[in-house]
Design a protein around this motif. Structure first.
Motif: not given
Lengths: 145, 145
Positions: A75, A92-94, A101-104, A132-138, B123, B125, B127-132
Motif C-alpha cells: 500500500f 480500495a482504501v478509504c 475494502f476488498e474488491i471482489n 493496484l489500489e483505489f483511494l477514496g472516501v467510503c 463499492y 465510494f 470519490s476515487l482515484s487509483h495507484n497502479l
DNA sequence: TTGCAATATGCAACTGAGTTGCATATAATA
DNA sequence: TATTATATGCAACTCAGTTGCATATTGCAA
C-alpha cells in the motif's frame, strides 16, 4: 481452501518450529481476509492473551512469506500489510478512516492481468507483477463529513 | 504545456515568494518527466550549485502540491515521489536498479480509468482515484544477472 | 536604494516503521 | 527429561519524514 493442518505441515516440512505465536498467526490469517499490518497482528494476538514483540512478528511474517504461506500486499500509506498467499485481491482504501475494502470483481482481475501482460511485452520486462489500489472516501465517512 | 512563466505566476497570485530553490524546483519539474523523490531533487539541485536542506524541500514540495503545481505519485518502496500535475502516468519500477520507467500507453490509461469508474459504482465510494504500478526486472538488469 | 516586516530556510532534535546483534527462553528430538 | 538448535525479546540502531525555533532572505514601501 487452506486449513491450519495444511499450513503447519508446510512448517514441519521446512523444519521450522511450530510455536504459539506462529500457530496464532496462521489462525488469524485463516479467519481474516483483509490484509493486516504488523500492528494489526499484534493487537489481535494481545486480544487472545499473546504478547508478541514486534521484532518477532516481523521475523515470523518474513518467514511465512518465504515459505509461500503469506504475501506482502503493498500500500502507499507507509504500512506493509500481509494476507494469505491464496488470496490475490485488489483493494480500495478509504483515505478518511484508513479502512481497506476488498474488491471482489472477476472482470476487474482479468482486465488487470491482461494489462500486466501487455505492459510486460511492450516494455520488455523480464518478470512483472503489479499493485493496484483505489483511494477514496467510503460511504460511511462521506455521510459523516 | 506549462512554462516557467505560467508557474511563477501561480506563486505570485498566491502571494508565495519566488525563491532560488523554488524556481529551481519548477525548472527541474519542467525538464524532467519521471517522478522524483526528495533526494533526487536534492542531488539535482546540488549539481546546479544549490544546497537545499531536506526540510526546505519537503516544505516547498508540499507547498507546490497544495498549489496544484505538482502531485505526489505513490510508490510502494517507501519513497514518495513527485511530478508535474499535468502528467498522469503509470509506472513500471525495476526492483533491481529501482529505476522508474514511464508507461505511455493510451489503451492502458483508458482501461484503468474504466476500471476506476466501475469500482466506484460497485463499492459506493464517494470519490476515487487509483495507484497502479508494475514491478519487475528491466532488460538491462536481467542481462546482468 | 534602503530599511522593515513577513516569510523562507536551516538546524537540531524528534517520530515511528522497520532492522540487527546478542543474550535468554523454548520446542523438537533422542 | 536432558540436550541443542532454533525462536524470542531486548536494546540500540537506521532512515524517511516532521516540528519548533532561531536566523536569513524576499518583497514592498518610503
Amino acid at each position: 481452501m487452506q486449513t491450519l493442518a495444511i499450513l503447519t505441515q508446510v512448517l514441519k516440512k521446512n523444519k521450522v518450529r511450530i510455536t504459539t505465536i506462529r500457530k496464532a498467526l496462521l489462525m488469524i490469517l485463516l479467519t481474516r481476509t483483509k490484509p493486516m499490518s504488523v500492528y494489526d497482528f499484534q493487537k489481535r494476538l494481545q486480544h487472545e492473551g499473546i504478547d508478541a514483540h514486534k521484532v518477532t512478528l516481523y521475523r515470523d511474517i518474513e518467514l511465512l512469506c518465504t515459505l509461500g504461506i503469506m504475501r506482502e500486499v503493498s500500500f502507499t500509506d507507509g504500512f506493509r500489510r500481509y494476507e494469505l498467499e491464496e488470496d490475490h485481491h485488489h483493494h480500495a482504501v478509504c483515505t478518511a478512516c484508513k479502512e481497506v475494502f476488498e474488491i471482489n470483481d472477476q472482470a476487474l482481475e482479468k482486465a488487470v492481468f491482461s494489462l500486466e501482460r501487455r505492459t510486460k511485452k511492450r516494455y520488455h520486462f523480464a518478470s512483472l507483477s503489479h499493485n493496484l489500489e483505489f483511494l477514496g472516501v467510503c460511504t460511511r465517512c462521506f455521510k459523516h463529513s
